[in-house]
Design a protein around this motif. Structure first.
Motif, mmCIF file in Angstrom:
data_model
loop_
_atom_site.group_PDB
_atom_site.id
_atom_site.type_symbol
_atom_site.label_atom_id
_atom_site.label_comp_id
_atom_site.label_asym_id
_atom_site.label_seq_id
_atom_site.Cartn_x
_atom_site.Cartn_y
_atom_site.Cartn_z
ATOM 1 N N SER A 1 0.829 -1.204 0.000
ATOM 2 C CA SER A 1 0.000 0.000 0.000
ATOM 3 C C SER A 1 0.866 1.258 0.000
ATOM 4 N N ASP B 1 -0.180 3.599 1.882
ATOM 5 C CA ASP B 1 -0.497 4.185 3.184
ATOM 6 C C ASP B 1 0.738 4.154 4.090
ATOM 7 N N GLY C 1 2.313 0.758 4.587
ATOM 8 C CA GLY C 1 3.011 0.332 3.388
ATOM 9 C C GLY C 1 4.349 1.020 3.231
ATOM 10 N N ASP D 1 -3.291 2.121 -3.737
ATOM 11 C CA ASP D 1 -3.882 2.870 -2.634
ATOM 12 C C ASP D 1 -4.811 2.001 -1.791
ATOM 13 N N SER E 1 -3.096 -1.486 3.775
ATOM 14 C CA SER E 1 -2.195 -2.548 4.195
ATOM 15 C C SER E 1 -2.953 -3.581 5.018
ATOM 16 N N ALA F 1 -3.774 -4.344 -0.161
ATOM 17 C CA ALA F 1 -2.841 -4.159 -1.277
ATOM 18 C C ALA F 1 -2.133 -5.448 -1.663
#
Length: 308
Positions: A53, A55, A58, A79, A82, A105
């Motif tokens: 990810s 995020d 990630g 996007d 995680s 992800a």
């Protein structure tokens, strides 16, 4: 180069209550990530193929791979969130697990989005729940089948029932991967879940008949065993003061691959040709590496200079 395919996630430990909520302790995790970082610490060139990810979790997972020297050029970013494995302990001290991975992800890879493998790739390592969830599972299994005649395929089922509770699904995935893989490493705990009516030697013999060149079974404090079609060996576990066993199996797998690399045995033919003494050396090296991890808190895997 080794290419490790699978997932990376965050283990989130629930802490003390506070006036406004509770504390959380997040740790980098995921069996394939551990294997990749274990190989890097054992001075093997390794790349990680997974979905991560964009995020905050990630980003932290990506940074940890890079910090360990793992090639992240095959990581696919999205996007999607995680994956989180949330761990709490009840009043009796029994851990409880809540897995948050649907739509995450690490599941987003498809056959169409698989990146091209590096020309230097020699080994593909697969394992854990990424093979059993979709769409990533179908993509990775197809990748293994596609590359079987060109690269060495290694596999560790690493069954996770908190992710996929259907044992029939796990058996189907494992049997498909065993028919593709040249090297299979599995724990006796996983074998007990998957095939309670069969002994490890019986399962190993069946897998060898299906096409595997080498099958290794880890038995925790009771050592490890390995079989080819022509040879068998068994070693005890080294004496060690166990702190926890987190990452021990992943360390064992990374060490197996490292020994084979150092002994120019990363081909199906070389695996099949290992004699009992070589199998014992292989298992002993991997067991020593795993024992070091067991002597440390968490998946803190050894570096090459710590292994004789």
């Amino acid at each position: 180069m080794f290419v490790v395919c699978g997932e990376a996630l965050m283990d989130v430990y629930m802490g003390e209550w506070t006036a406004t909520g509770m504390t959380l302790d997040s740790r980098i995790g995921g069996s394939p990530l551990n294997v990749a970082q274990g190989l890097a610490r054992l001075e093997r060139p390794v790349a990680f193929l997974a979905g991560l990810s964009t995020d905050a979790c990630g980003e932290r997972l990506l940074a940890s791979l890079r910090d360990e020297g793992v090639d992240t050029s095959l990581v696919l970013r999205s996007d999607a969130p995680s994956t989180l494995s949330v761990i709490s302990v009840d009043a009796a001290g029994v851990p409880r697990y809540a897995f948050h991975g649907t739509g995450a992800a690490d599941r987003q890879i498809t056959l169409d989005t698989l990146p091209p493998l590096p020309k230097a790739a020699r080994v593909l390592q697969f394992g854990s729940y990424a093979l059993a969830v979709e769409p990533v599972g179908s993509a990775l299994r197809a990748l293994a089948a596609r590359e079987r005649e060109r690269l060495l395929i290694a596999y560790d089922p690493n069954v996770r029932l908190n992710v996929e509770p259907d044992l029939a699904r796990w058996r189907a995935v494992v049997e498909q991967m065993v028919s593709i893989a040249h090297l299979v490493k599995v724990s006796d705990e996983d074998l007990g879940l998957l095939y309670p009516a069969e002994t490890p030697p019986q399962v190993a013999a069946r897998w060898l008949e299906r096409g595997a060149s080498l099958v290794a079974v880890t038995r925790g404090p009771h050592g490890a065993s390995a079989w080819t079609r022509a040879a068998q060996a068994e070693v005890p576990s080294p004496e060690t003061e166990v702190v926890d066993t987190v990452g021990a199996g992943d360390t064992f797998q990374a060490a197996l691959l490292t020994w084979l690399d150092e002994h120019d045995a990363l081909t199906p033919e070389a695996l099949s040709a290992l004699d009992p003494a070589s199998l014992a050396d292989l298992l002993g090296f991997a067991a020593r590496a795993a024992a070091i991890t067991c002597s440390r808190r968490g998946a803190d895997m050894p570096r090459r200079d710590k292994l004789s």
